[in-house]
Design a protein around this motif. Structure first.
Motif, short mmCIF file in Angstrom:
data_model
loop_
_atom_site.label_atom_id
_atom_site.label_comp_id
_atom_site.label_asym_id
_atom_site.label_seq_id
_atom_site.Cartn_x
_atom_site.Cartn_y
_atom_site.Cartn_z
N GLU A 1 -10.65 17.31 30.25
CA GLU A 1 -10.53 16.64 28.96
C GLU A 1 -9.97 15.24 29.12
N ASN A 2 -8.96 15.10 30.00
CA ASN A 2 -8.36 13.79 30.24
C ASN A 2 -9.37 12.83 30.86
N ARG A 3 -10.21 13.36 31.74
CA ARG A 3 -11.22 12.51 32.37
C ARG A 3 -12.21 11.97 31.34
N LYS A 4 -12.59 12.83 30.39
CA LYS A 4 -13.51 12.36 29.35
C LYS A 4 -12.88 11.22 28.56
N ASN A 5 -11.62 11.40 28.18
CA ASN A 5 -10.94 10.35 27.41
C ASN A 5 -10.73 9.10 28.24
N LEU A 6 -10.45 9.31 29.54
CA LEU A 6 -10.25 8.18 30.44
C LEU A 6 -11.50 7.32 30.51
N ASN A 7 -12.68 7.96 30.53
CA ASN A 7 -13.93 7.23 30.63
C ASN A 7 -14.15 6.35 29.41
N LYS A 8 -13.67 6.78 28.26
CA LYS A 8 -13.92 6.02 27.03
C LYS A 8 -12.84 4.98 26.77
N VAL A 9 -11.60 5.44 26.63
CA VAL A 9 -10.51 4.53 26.26
C VAL A 9 -10.05 3.69 27.45
N PHE A 10 -9.81 4.35 28.57
CA PHE A 10 -9.30 3.64 29.75
C PHE A 10 -10.30 2.60 30.24
N TRP A 11 -11.54 3.03 30.45
CA TRP A 11 -12.48 2.11 31.07
C TRP A 11 -12.86 0.95 30.17
N ILE A 12 -13.07 1.21 28.89
CA ILE A 12 -13.46 0.12 27.98
C ILE A 12 -12.34 -0.91 27.87
N SER A 13 -11.11 -0.44 27.66
CA SER A 13 -9.99 -1.38 27.52
C SER A 13 -9.69 -2.08 28.84
N ALA A 14 -9.75 -1.33 29.95
CA ALA A 14 -9.48 -1.95 31.26
C ALA A 14 -10.53 -2.98 31.61
N VAL A 15 -11.79 -2.67 31.33
CA VAL A 15 -12.86 -3.63 31.62
C VAL A 15 -12.72 -4.87 30.73
N ALA A 16 -12.39 -4.67 29.45
CA ALA A 16 -12.21 -5.82 28.54
C ALA A 16 -11.11 -6.76 29.04
N ILE A 17 -9.97 -6.17 29.46
CA ILE A 17 -8.88 -6.99 30.00
C ILE A 17 -9.31 -7.66 31.30
N ALA A 18 -10.02 -6.93 32.16
CA ALA A 18 -10.46 -7.50 33.44
C ALA A 18 -11.41 -8.68 33.23
N ILE A 19 -12.28 -8.58 32.22
CA ILE A 19 -13.19 -9.69 31.91
C ILE A 19 -12.39 -10.92 31.49
N LEU A 20 -11.38 -10.72 30.65
CA LEU A 20 -10.52 -11.84 30.25
C LEU A 20 -9.84 -12.47 31.46
N VAL A 21 -9.37 -11.63 32.37
CA VAL A 21 -8.69 -12.12 33.57
C VAL A 21 -9.64 -12.98 34.40
N VAL A 22 -10.84 -12.47 34.65
CA VAL A 22 -11.81 -13.19 35.48
C VAL A 22 -12.24 -14.49 34.80
N PHE A 23 -12.54 -14.41 33.49
CA PHE A 23 -12.97 -15.60 32.76
C PHE A 23 -11.87 -16.67 32.76
N GLY A 24 -10.64 -16.23 32.52
CA GLY A 24 -9.53 -17.19 32.51
C GLY A 24 -9.26 -17.81 33.85
N ALA A 25 -9.46 -17.04 34.92
CA ALA A 25 -9.23 -17.56 36.27
C ALA A 25 -10.33 -18.53 36.69
N VAL A 26 -11.56 -18.25 36.31
CA VAL A 26 -12.70 -19.09 36.72
C VAL A 26 -12.83 -20.32 35.82
N PHE A 27 -12.57 -20.13 34.50
CA PHE A 27 -12.71 -21.24 33.55
C PHE A 27 -11.41 -21.43 32.76
N PRO A 28 -10.35 -21.88 33.42
CA PRO A 28 -9.05 -21.97 32.72
C PRO A 28 -9.05 -22.93 31.54
N LYS A 29 -9.74 -24.07 31.66
CA LYS A 29 -9.76 -25.04 30.57
C LYS A 29 -10.53 -24.50 29.37
#
Length: 512
Positions: free
Chosen positions: A5-33
């Protein structure tokens, strides 16, 4: 190991939020201005269009909590009726203080009143005058008083009620489940709410970490001559990441508990020294007058906007603080709930809404009052120095006190421990939020969130420094404010259904 059950929830909440934050991190690092430009645009729009919404919402939270505390529902226990508090009072307050204020109070305790002293909240008030000093303390008290803590109290109370009274998990979405019922789309709505809560938490914690890192860098530059640069700040981020991930391996009852007691003890020791070595009578007078001004102006400050004369002071200070508190609230609220099992609603509200703010106001009176006294009567220029570099406010003031080097070193240690405690607590709460509210989330999940928090803080520092940190918390808090208002409505509906113990009948003397 995670169950199915935890794995199912992890796939939805964990991965979507973690990927969203990771995208912000990469975008901010590559295009800071570009990242900074977009963040500033979002900041301007949010403060202009929704500043009124933040102000009204926070005032509603305060009034709701006061009404709840004095009502018959105040005696309901956050747990079984026979449960008692899990942690001793001092440890409990230490945990509240470390999680809720942490580095923010150490950063702004001098910086805020001196900033208002140099550039006043009202254009009609002349800067660097006695009137400006009084106004600066009144507004500093307001920003660190019950309004900010009402947000943490709301979230903590609702999560604790569901988790310990109703036996549900500690997820934000669970507190809104009575509104959704058993509709097919309920699961998707709940996951969306939890994802928004996670993103808001990451941004709020990253803001706090960034402020602390800036202050540590400023302190190390003042004391030891370390370069005040982005590279130095990134090195501090790396050191902190290692320390708080190490602390997270010890669990809630060891690392966080021990560090919370150390934080509160060290903070009180520093405050006591400055109180004695500084202008003691002036501090006491400042504290007393500040409390009076705070109470007198509470409603006016709570609803103050400037549609007629323009200006951005309210947006830059009050609205930023409320948004920052709301972004912090999923983390602080969940943590406060976790350590408050067994307390009554009335005890919880009084303890969380009153005691930490009183400590904060005393801190501001001691440190901010000392700095104001030096500028008003000692001929120093602390306010000007703060205007030049807000991160060095604390250390500039220490230069006017005895045992300057000792105070500097102790404060740098305090800032480090506050940051470790906040980040350690945040990784625990984020991990719990993304594993079905587990009280013992897997270490791998903690590591992922620990790294992402450090990464987003680093990107914000790299792209736009303090402004970027403020913008991140403000924008991420907007959708969560709506969720908080709905949580209040849900809690009130459920409390009305509680079966309260009937009062014992009074003995009839005439019958005797």
């Amino acid at each position: 190991m995670l169950n199915l059950e935890n794995r199912k929830n992890l796939n939805k909440v964990f991965w979507i939020s973690a990927v969203a934050i990771a995208i912000l991190v990469v975008f901010g690092a590559v295009f800071p201005k570009l990242f900074a430009k977009g963040a500033n645009a979002a900041f301007g729009f949010t403060t202009y269009a929704f500043g009124w919404f933040y102000l009204l919402s926070v005032l509603i939270f305060v009034l709701f909590l006061v009404a709840l505390a004095i009502s018959k529902y105040g005696k309901i226990r956050l747990g079984r009726d026979d449960e008692r508090p899990e942690y001793p009072f001092f440890t409990w307050i230490g945990m509240l203080f470390s999680a809720g204020f942490g580095i923010g109070l150490v950063f702004w305790g001098i910086a805020e009143p001196m900033s208002h002293f140099f550039k006043t909240p009202y254009p009609s008030t002349e800067a660097l005058t006695e009137e400006a000093a009084r106004l600066s303390m009144a507004y500093s008290f307001f920003h660190w008083g019950v309004s900010q803590w009402s947000v943490f109290t709301i979230v903590g109370l609702i999560i604790a009620y569901f988790q310990f009274r109703k036996g549900e998990n500690g997820l934000i979405s669970t507190s809104l489940s009575p509104m959704f019922g058993k509709r097919k789309r309920a699961k998707g709505i709940k996951n969306t709410i939890d994802i928004l809560a996670v993103i808001a938490t990451v941004m709020g914690v990253a803001t706090s970490l960034g402020l602390g890192i800036l202050q540590i860098n400023g302190g190390l530059n003042t004391v030891f001559g370390m370069d005040d640069s982005t590279l130095s700040q990134l090195l501090i981020v790396l050191v902190l990441l290692i320390l708080y991930l190490t602390s997270s391996t010890t669990g809630l009852d060891k690392g966080i508990k021990w560090l919370s007691n150390l934080n509160l003890s060290l903070a009180l020791l520093l405050m006591l020294f400055v109180f004695i070595a500084g202008p003691t009578v002036f501090i006491l007078n400042t504290f007393t007058l500040g409390i009076g001004d705070y109470i007198t102006n509470f409603i006016r400050y709570s609803l103050r906007l400037t549609p007629y004369q323009g200006g951005s002071w309210v947006q830059d200070w009050t609205i930023f603080y409320w948004a920052w508190a709301i972004a912090w609230s999923p983390f602080v609220g969940a943590f406060v709930a976790r350590v408050s099992r067994g307390r009554t609603i009335r005890e919880f509200i009084i303890g969380v809404l009153v005691i930490p703010p009183m400590i904060a106001l005393l801190w501001i009176a001691v440190f901010g009052g000392t700095a104001l006294h030096f500028d008003l009567f000692g001929g120093t220029s602390i306010a000007e120095a703060v205007n030049q570099d807000v991160t060095k406010a604390l250390f500039t003031t220490y230069a006017e006190l005895p045992f300057t080097m000792l105070l500097n070193v102790m404060s740098i240690i305090l800032i480090f421990t506050f940051l470790i405690t906040s980040a350690d607590s945040a990784t625990y709460i984020l991990s719990s939020m993304t594993t079905e509210g587990s009280l013992n989330p897997p270490m791998l999940v903690k590591i992922v969130w620990g790294v992402l928090i450090a990464a987003i803080a680093a990107v914000l520092l790299l792209s736009s420094g303090l402004e970027g940190l403020q913008t991140a918390s403000l924008v991420s808090a907007l959708p969560f404010t709506v969720i908080l208002l709905l949580m209040c409505f849900t809690l009130f509906k459920l409390l009305r259904k509680e079966i309260l113990p009937k009062p014992k009948p009074k003995k009839n003397k005439q019958a005797q």
